[in-house]
Write an enzyme that holds these catalytic residues in place. Structure first.
Site, short mmCIF file in Angstrom:
data_model
loop_
_atom_site.label_atom_id
_atom_site.label_comp_id
_atom_site.label_asym_id
_atom_site.label_seq_id
_atom_site.Cartn_x
_atom_site.Cartn_y
_atom_site.Cartn_z
N ASP A 1 0.99 -1.35 -0.30
CA ASP A 1 -0.09 0.14 -0.12
C ASP A 1 1.01 1.24 -0.04
OD1 ASP A 1 -2.16 1.74 0.44
OD2 ASP A 1 -3.17 0.12 1.72
N GLU B 1 -6.64 2.72 -5.48
CA GLU B 1 -8.86 3.11 -4.69
C GLU B 1 -8.46 4.31 -5.41
OE1 GLU B 1 -10.20 4.40 0.14
OE2 GLU B 1 -8.19 4.82 -1.01
N HIS C 1 -10.27 -2.64 4.94
CA HIS C 1 -10.13 -2.10 6.49
C HIS C 1 -11.30 -0.59 6.67
CE1 HIS C 1 -7.33 0.24 3.41
NE2 HIS C 1 -7.33 0.52 4.74
N ASP C 2 -11.87 -0.19 5.24
CA ASP C 2 -12.72 0.75 6.25
C ASP C 2 -14.14 0.58 5.79
OD1 ASP C 2 -10.06 2.46 5.92
OD2 ASP C 2 -10.59 3.56 3.70
N ASP D 1 -3.27 4.40 -2.35
CA ASP D 1 -3.96 5.36 -1.58
C ASP D 1 -5.10 5.97 -2.31
OD1 ASP D 1 -5.84 4.91 1.37
OD2 ASP D 1 -4.43 6.95 0.94
#
Length: 543
Positions: free
Chosen positions: A121, A271, A330-331, A217
Site C-alpha cells: 500500500d 483506490e 479495512h475501511d 491509496d
C-alpha cells in the site's frame, strides 16, 4: 487465389491473432486470489501489541494453505500512525513497530519462495506533517521544499473528508496548508514536478527490492491543478466536486504507471474514492491503472441479490479490463455483519460468488473464518482517527457523550480491524502480552485452530473454492457467455478456450431444482439448490 484458400488464410490469421491476444492477456494478477493483511492486526511476534514482519513470516504457511497467491499489505512505512500508517513520515524506512527493512526483505524472500506475490500500500496523496519534506516546507516561504505542499494566505471552503476545514494555519509563516484528511496529514502538491520525481524515486526503490506491485491509496484525490473554486453545498452538506478528480490526475497516474512498467510482471491497483462506475472506469487502462477497486460492488451497505447482480452487469458493461471483486476491507464493516448477519450459508455463498465471477478477488483477513465487527464502548476504545474526529465534532455541536459516541461509532473504521483470531489462547493467539486494539471476545468460539478441525467449516470451504479457482483457467480468464438473474438466483456461464463453467447462487427463500446435463460435472454443491447455497458445474468435453 481460390476463395476457399483465401478464407482458410483469413481464418488462420484470425486464430493466430486470437491466440496471441490470449497469450498476451495471461498475466499473473489475473490468476491470483489476493489476501489483504491489515498490518497492525495479523500476528505480533515481540509482545508490543502490533503485528510485525517476523509475525507475518510465522504465518506464511497458513496463508499458503489458503491457496492465495498474492498478499496486499496495508502501509508499513515509518509513520506516527495518526491514521495507522496512511500518514507516512519516511518513504524509505520500515516503521519500527513492524520491524526493520531487513525483516521486510526476509518476509518478501520467504513469500516468494512460497509463490506468493506481495503488493504494498503506497500513500502519495499526502504525507505526515512529521515528514522531513513538510518540516522543511514550513520553515519559510522560500524554502526549497515549500512548494512540495499547498500553502495559501486565505483558505477556500474545502472541507476535510474526516470532518471540519481542510485548512490549518501554521504560525511560522502565517499561511494555511491544505489537508484533505487529518491536519497532521498534509497534501502533496502534484503540480510541482519535483514531487513527481520524488515519488517516482520511491517507487523504484521498492520495485528494486522486489515488491510485485502497489495498491495506490485515494489516487484520484491527488491535487494536481492547485486550489480551484469553492465546493458547492447541497442541503447543508459539501459536495466534493473541485477537490478530487482534477484534470491533471490522469497525467499523474501515467507518471506512476510509467515507472511500474519499467519492471517486468508488476501490478498496480488503485483506490478510487467513488462508488460510481462512470468515475471508476475512466481510470482503468494500460497507461493508468491495471485495475481499480470496484466500490460500486464491494461497498454495498446491505444485502440485496438484485443489487449484486446489477453491479456485476454494470462492471461487465463498463469496465475495459477486469473488475475487482471484494466484500470487505479495512475501511468498511465486515462481510458477515454487513451482508450475512446470522446467516453463515449466505457468507459462504457470497465468497463463492466472489471467487468464481469474472474479476480479481480480494479477501480481507479473517473473512475466511467469519470474523465479526467490534464496537467501541467508550472513546478510549476508539483507535480510528475518523471516529475520534466525528466524536469531537459531535461534542462541539452540543451532543451528549452518549450521543457523540454513537456518532463516532457510525464513522469508526475500527469495526473490521480487530486482531486475527488464531486460537483460544490469551488475545486469540495474536500476541503474548498486549494488543493495540480490542480483541473480539468471540475468539474463544471463532478461531483458525478450531475451524481447521471442523468438517465443512467456512475456512475449509474457502480453501476448496480458492483451490477450484486456481485449478480452472476458465475461472481466471473466462468471459461471460451468460449472466442472468431470476427468482433471486444469480447465475452465469464463463467460457474460455472451448471450456465452460456454470455457477448458480440461490439467494431466495425457496429451493431451486437445477437440471445438470449428462455432459456436465458438478464441481461443488448439489442440483437441489437450497436457499443461500450455490452450485458450480463444469461442461465436459465431448471427445
Amino acid at each position: 487465389m481460390k476463395p476457399t484458400v483465401l478464407l482458410l488464410l483469413v481464418f488462420l490469421l484470425f486464430s493466430c491473432n486470437e491466440e496471441k491476444k490470449n497469450t498476451t492477456d495471461k498475466v499473473w494478477w489475473k490468476e491470483t486470489v489476493f489476501y489483504e493483511i491489515y498490518m497492525p492486526s495479523y500476528k505480533d511476534s515481540n509482545g508490543d501489541g502490533f503485528s510485525d514482519f517476523k509475525g507475518l513470516i510465522s504465518k506464511l504457511d497458513y496463508v499458503q494453505s489458503l491457496g492465495v497467491k498474492g498478499i496486499w499489505l496495508t502501509p508499513f512505512l515509518e509513520s506516527p500512525k495518526v491514521d495507522n500508517g496512511y500518514d507516512v513520515s519516511n518513504y524509505y524506512r520500515v516503521d519500527s513497530a513492524y520491524g526493520s527493512l531487513e525483516d521486510f526483505k526476509t518476509f518478501l524472500k520467504e513469500a516468494h519462495k512460497k509463490d506468493i506475490k506481495i503488493i504494498m500500500d503506497l500513500v502519495v496523496n499526502h504525507t505526515s506533517t512529521d515528514s522531513k519534506w513538510f518540516q522543511e516546507s514550513k520553515k519559510s516561504k522560500d524554502n526549497p521544499y515549500r512548494d512540495y505542499y499547498i500553502w495559501k494566505d486565505q483558505p477556500n471552503n474545502w472541507e476535510s473528508f474526516f470532518g471540519g476545514s481542510a485548512w490549518e494555519l501554521d504560525k511560522t509563516t502565517n499561511q494555511y496548508y491544505y489537508h484533505q484528511f487529518d491536519k497532521r496529514m498534509a497534501d502533496l502538491n502534484w503540480g510541482n514536478p519535483k514531487v513527481v520525481t520524488e515519488i517516482q524515486n520511491v517507487l523504484r526503490f521498492w520495485l528494486d527490492l522486489g515488491v510485485d506491485g502497489f495498491r495506490m491509496d485515494v489516487i484520484n484525490f491527488l491535487t494536481t491543478d492547485g486550489i480551484t473554486k469553492d465546493n458547492p453545498m447541497k442541503d447543508g452538506v459539501q459536495e466534493h466536486l473541485n477537490d478530487i478528480n482534477q484534470k491533471g490526475v490522469k497525467t499523474a497516474m501515467k507518471s506512476i504507471k510509467s515507472v511500474v512498467n519499467e519492471y517486468d510482471n508488476r501490478f498496480i491497483v488503485g483506490e478510487i474514492g467513488s462508488d460510481k462506475i462512470e468515475v471508476l472506469k475512466q481510470y482503468q487502462s494500460p497507461d493508468l491503472l491495471d485495475v481499480v477497486f470496484n466500490f460500486n460492488f464491494g461497498s454495498i451497505k446491505e444485502f440485496s441479490a438484485q443489487r449484486i447482480y446489477d453491479e456485476l452487469q454494470s462492471m461487465e458493461k463498463n469496465m475495459q479490463s477486469y473488475p475487482t471483486l471484494f466484500f470487505g476491507s479495512h475501511d468498511m464493516p465486515r462481510l458477515v455483519d454487513r451482508l450475512a448477519k446470522d446467516n453463515p450459508e449466505r457468507a459462504e455463498a457470497l465468497a463463492a460468488l466472489m471467487l468464481t465471477a469474472k474479476g480479481i478477488p480480494f479477501i480481507y483477513y479473517g473473512e475466511e473464518i467469519g470474523m465479526e465487527n467490534i464496537e467501541a464502548n467508550s472513546v478510549a476504545e476508539m483507535m480510528d482517527i475518523q471516529g475520534r474526529i466525528n466524536y469531537d465534532l459531535a461534542l462541539k455541536d452540543g451532543k451528549s457523550q452518549e450521543e457523540a459516541l454513537k456518532i463516532g461509532n457510525r464513522h469508526n473504521r475500527d469495526k473490521s480491524r480487530s486482531p486475527m483470531q488464531w486460537n483460544t489462547e490469551h488475545l486469540a493467539g495474536f500476541s503474548d502480552s498486549s494488543s493495540w486494539i480490542k480483541v473480539n471476545p468471540n475468539y474463544k468460539k471463532l478461531n483458525v485452530e478450531m475451524l481447521e478441525t471442523q468438517n465443512n467449516s467456512l475456512l475449509k470451504e474457502y480453501k476448496k473454492l480458492i483451490a477450484l479457482r486456481n485449478s480452472e483457467p476458465v475461472l481466471q480468464y473466462g468471459n461471460y457467455s451468460q449472466l442472468s438473474f431470476s427468482n433471486d438466483c444469480i447465475s452465469f456461464v464463463r467460457t474460455y478456450k472451448g471450456e465452460h463453467i456454470t455457477c448458480y447462487f440461490n439467494y431466495g427463500n425457496n429451493p431451486l431444482e437445477i437440471k445438470v446435463k449428462s455432459n456436465e460435472k458438478i464441481l461443488s454443491g448439489k442440483s437441489l439448490l437450497q436457499p443461500n447455497n450455490y452450485l458450480i458445474v463444469k461442461g465436459l468435453s465431448s471427445s
